[in-house]
Write an enzyme that holds these catalytic residues in place. Structure first.
Site, PDB file in Angstrom:
ATOM      1  N   HIS A 136       0.834  -1.208   0.000  1.00  0.00           N
ATOM      2  CA  HIS A 136       0.000   0.000   0.000  1.00  0.00           C
ATOM      3  C   HIS A 136       0.870   1.260   0.000  1.00  0.00           C
ATOM      4  O   HIS A 136       0.608   2.205  -0.750  1.00  0.00           O
ATOM      5  CB  HIS A 136      -0.934  -0.006   1.214  1.00  0.00           C
ATOM      6  CG  HIS A 136      -1.489   1.344   1.566  1.00  0.00           C
ATOM      7  ND1 HIS A 136      -2.357   2.029   0.744  1.00  0.00           N
ATOM      8  CD2 HIS A 136      -1.261   2.165   2.646  1.00  0.00           C
ATOM      9  CE1 HIS A 136      -2.663   3.198   1.314  1.00  0.00           C
ATOM     10  NE2 HIS A 136      -1.999   3.300   2.451  1.00  0.00           N
TER      11      HIS A 136
ATOM     12  N   GLU B  41       2.149   5.755  12.525  1.00  0.00           N
ATOM     13  CA  GLU B  41       0.833   5.346  13.008  1.00  0.00           C
ATOM     14  C   GLU B  41       0.787   3.850  13.328  1.00  0.00           C
ATOM     15  O   GLU B  41       0.265   3.454  14.364  1.00  0.00           O
ATOM     16  CB  GLU B  41      -0.228   5.697  11.944  1.00  0.00           C
ATOM     17  CG  GLU B  41      -1.648   5.360  12.312  1.00  0.00           C
ATOM     18  CD  GLU B  41      -2.238   6.252  13.406  1.00  0.00           C
ATOM     19  OE1 GLU B  41      -1.543   7.185  13.845  1.00  0.00           O
ATOM     20  OE2 GLU B  41      -3.370   5.992  13.819  1.00  0.00           O
ATOM     21  N   ASP B  42       1.330   3.042  12.412  1.00  0.00           N
ATOM     22  CA  ASP B  42       1.071   1.598  12.498  1.00  0.00           C
ATOM     23  C   ASP B  42       2.265   0.737  12.894  1.00  0.00           C
ATOM     24  O   ASP B  42       2.126  -0.471  12.993  1.00  0.00           O
ATOM     25  CB  ASP B  42       0.552   1.080  11.139  1.00  0.00           C
ATOM     26  CG  ASP B  42      -0.796   1.675  10.762  1.00  0.00           C
ATOM     27  OD1 ASP B  42      -1.514   2.096  11.689  1.00  0.00           O
ATOM     28  OD2 ASP B  42      -1.113   1.730   9.569  1.00  0.00           O
TER      29      ASP B  42
ATOM     30  N   ASP C  52      -2.532   8.502  -0.761  1.00  0.00           N
ATOM     31  CA  ASP C  52      -2.902   7.426   0.151  1.00  0.00           C
ATOM     32  C   ASP C  52      -4.387   7.091  -0.027  1.00  0.00           C
ATOM     33  O   ASP C  52      -4.780   5.936  -0.194  1.00  0.00           O
ATOM     34  CB  ASP C  52      -2.604   7.907   1.582  1.00  0.00           C
ATOM     35  CG  ASP C  52      -3.200   7.010   2.649  1.00  0.00           C
ATOM     36  OD1 ASP C  52      -2.982   5.786   2.577  1.00  0.00           O
ATOM     37  OD2 ASP C  52      -3.873   7.545   3.556  1.00  0.00           O
TER      38      ASP C  52
HETATM   39 MN    MN Z   1      -2.064   4.723   4.159  1.00  0.00          MN
END
Ligand code: MN
Length: 741
Positions: free
Chosen positions: A60, A88-89, A151
């Site tokens: 992604h 974030e992840d 995104d």
């Molecule tokens: Mn993203």
């Protein structure tokens, strides 16, 4: 490999190989080792995470980076895109990214992370807050929003794997927030794709209806487009113009919107096709336009020259709609290659042409001025207002006008000179006394058109904005500034003036301020006047919302009701005295021959619009600072203004005294067939009646008719009627009217 791709399950190695290839093609000087390092870091960080459809999560971020490359973004953007979900992840931190890739990239990634955390909501106030956050991020580094758009683009392309609920909310958010932002940034292609993808999930049946119909008509449409392309190409070749012609069927959402807004069936929409001619230079753009208009009949009103007047999002092109041989209208856009890049990718294309030099950065400042303006406006308005204004400013169509120096000013459609003045500066708006459009004086209510040159006339002694301006201003920013002016700057002044008037009216009524500010009395009085503080009363008197006499009368009633009998006697005595004094004033009051209800000794003037004279039914208007102006009750200003809630209480009863003055000036308009000697005849009639003429002007209307405007001194209505009757006998006169109607 093709088959694998169509299922969306390309390996991240394959995807990165493709990305590297694309970067080298579009940006050969990019530092591939940095990009590869970002890729490796992202792979490592997202290791073990999977997307819904089963591919590695990192695919992604590579896809988002690929979209950034296609948008023409720079090396830093590509790196930031690869890392955009890592804060974030994953366990990567801002510091990790700053250390390896520098603070700029860390800041961009952090900005994208913040936007990701913004939860979409359909609640207006929350939406507003979210939009504000996005604008904040954008105003710091525009690349944040560009990466966020990339995104979102990839997420929308792969939305089929998500739950229905998620499909719906993400599509709604894309339609309401991201597509309009893409539009504002001039990214047409991105906007189209986002809109179409959103529509697919928001109204799958409507979407399918259009695609099915297009499919069924594809053969016809394609042959039509092919014919037109060939015809135009042949013509350009004949004339030695180097041009590339392309045609497309308009994007689905634009057809959908047309069906919805114009309530048309798809077969009723003719201009489904659009053509584009791209040439080498601006001169050729106009050459091509000439040829197109020669070959096909142009539809009137559909020609737009965004080359000489670019849109603020930098878009340039010539647009025209013409009718083909089969009677089918179609749009043609003509532009240069550079304009084409800008049209497709908007601000993003900026990097392609001017990467890194200082000049480009200065330009950006200008281009994003609207973002800053929105933020400034937001600082001093409440949340609801801001969001409402923002929606208007962001999403409504716009007009582009010029300053006399040639600077382009972008305003919402329907904007007036008031909007223009407030965009230039609050002080310009607040001191505006007049406006010129294309060299001519215009009314403040004039709606500005694309390409107008607007000039604002200011004066230091200008009385400031009027409340009507709030209705005439189209942009939220202008309205907000006017409101601020009334609330803040003028309030102090209003209070001072109002307090003085109130004080003097009190004393005339035999009271004083102490009686009002009395501890027990004050709350009762405030309740009676329905205000929170005495300052509110003063402010209201100061701008004319309430007369001082009326306020004092109410106060007096209340005091009389409350006071003890002994005190009441004293009050009565004082009041009596005041009445006597008032009687003595009567003569003074009527210097103009007019009595104003509830106001003594006030300045009276006769309005110019309807020039009332004794015998006319009249009404008074409490002006701001210029006393009471007297109008006829059939004056159009009164008729249109009397129900205006903002002028509530400013219209007052007035009447002629029994002994009015000797003479009054009034104006009449005479419409007549154009002929020589007309003016002379008027002068002769007026002279024979011994009427004193103040001014006499005549002008042609259209060579067939002329009007004369006469200002004349008369004693009363009877006098005037005699004059009108006599003027009516002049040969060729068709209509005589009084001013104000
Ligand atoms: Mn993203």
């Amino acid at each position: 490999m093709e088959e694998k791709k169509s299922r969306g399950l390309l390996s991240h190695e394959d995807m990165f190989a493709q990305l590297e290839k694309s970067v080298l093609e579009t940006n050969p000087t990019a530092d591939m080792s940095r990009i590869r390092a970002a890729y490796e870091r992202a792979v490592e960080a997202h290791c073990g995470q999977k997307r819904k459809e089963g591919s590695d999560y990192v695919t992604h971020t590579i896809a988002a980076a690929q979209i950034c490359v296609e948008m023409g973004l720079d090396e830093d953007s590509i790196i930031a895109a690869l890392l955009h979900d890592s804060i974030e992840d994953t366990c990567l931190t801002y510091e990790d990214i700053a250390k390896q890739f520098g603070v700029t990239i860390a800041n961009i990634v952090e900005g994208v992370t913040k936007l990701t955390r913004v939860q979409y909501t359909s609640k207006e106030d929350e939406q507003m807050e979210n939009m504000r956050k996005m604008l904040m991020a954008m105003s710091k580094d525009i690349r944040v929003i560009l990466i966020k758009i990339a995104d979102r683009m990839h997420n929308m392309r792969t939305m089929e794997y998500q739950s229905e609920e998620k499909q719906r909310t993400k599509s709604l958010e894309t339609m309401e927030i991201y597509a309009p932002i893409a539009h504002r940034l001039g990214m047409q292609r991105v906007k189209w794709e986002l809109e179409d993808l959103s529509l697919l999930y928001l109204d799958p049946i409507g979407y399918k209806e259009i695609t099915d119909t297009l499919k069924a008509r594809m053969e016809t449409l394609e042959s039509f487009m092919g014919n037109v392309e060939t015809t135009i190409k042949a013509r350009l070749d004949d004339w030695g113009i180097n041009g590339t012609i392309a045609s497309r069927i308009k994007h689905i959402y634009s057809i959908y919107r047309k069906m919805y807004s114009q309530k048309k069936e798809i077969y009723e929409i003719f201009d489904l096709c659009a053509f584009r001619v791209i040439v080498d230079n601006i001169a050729d753009c106009y050459n091509v336009l000439g040829h197109i208009h020669d070959m096909y009949k142009p539809l009137p009103g559909r020609f737009k020259d965004y080359i000489s007047t670019p849109k603020p999002n930098m878009y340039q092109s010539i647009h025209t709609t013409v009718i083909g041989s089969e009677g089918i209208p179609f749009e043609v856009q003509i532009r240069t290659w550079e304009m084409h890049q800008t049209a497709e990718y908007g601000v993003a294309a900026h990097w392609k042409y001017k990467s890194g030099d200082q000049g480009a950065k200065m330009g950006d400042e200008e281009k994003f001025a609207w973002v800053r303006r929105l933020l400034e406006a937001q600082a001093d308005s409440d949340a609801q207002d801001f969001f409402h204004d923002l929606k208007i400013d962001m999403f409504s169509d716009e007009v582009f006008v010029f300053t006399p120096q040639g600077d382009v000013i972008n305003l919402p459609a329907g904007a007036t000179p008031i909007d223009f003045a407030y965009v230039i500066h609050s002080a310009v708006g607040n001191h505006m006394i007049g406006a010129k459009v294309n060299g001519r004086m215009v009314q403040f209510s004039t709606v500005l058109q694309n390409g107008d040159i607007v000039e604002v006339l200011t004066s230091k002694s200008a009385p400031g904005p009027s409340r009507d301006w709030m209705k005439l201003a189209k942009s939220g920013a202008a309205r907000n500034k006017i409101k601020q002016w009334f609330k803040k700057e003028k309030r102090e002044e209003n209070i001072i003036h109002g307090k003085a008037a109130f004080d003097s009216a009190l004393r005339q009524a035999g009271l004083n301020m102490a009686a009002v500010t009395d501890e027990d009395m004050l709350p009762i009085i405030l309740k009676k006047l329905a205000v929170a503080s005495l300052d509110d009363v003063f402010a209201s008197i100061g701008y004319g919302g309430m007369t001082a006499t009326r306020a004092v009368n109410k106060v007096k009633d209340e005091i009389q009701k409350t006071l003890k009998p002994t005190q009441k006697n004293t009050l009565e005595r004082i009041t009596e005295k005041a009445e006597q004094r008032k009687a003595q004033h009567v003569e003074k009051q009527s210097v103009h021959g007019v009595l104003v209800e509830g106001l003594d000794n006030c300045l009276v003037k006769f309005s110019r619009c309807c020039t009332p004279i004794p015998g006319d039914d009249i009404v008074g208007f409490i002006t701001r600072g210029y006393g009471v102006s007297v109008h006829r009750t059939d004056c159009k200003n009164y008729l249109s203004g009397r129900n205006n809630p903002q002028d509530g209480g400013r219209w007052v009863n007035v009447e002629w005294t029994t002994a009015p003055n000797e003479s009054y000036i009034t104006t009449i308009k005479i419409l007549a067939r154009e002929r020589s000697g007309f003016l002379m005849d008027i002068a002769t009639v007026l002279n024979s009646l011994s009427a004193k003429v103040i001014s006499l002007n005549a002008r042609d209307i259209d060579g067939m008719k002329s009007t004369a405007v006469v200002s004349v001194e008369v004693k009363n209505l009877e006098d005037l009627e005699t004059i009108i009757a006599r003027l009516g006998t002049i040969a060729g006169v068709s209509e005589i009217t009084r001013g104000g109607n």
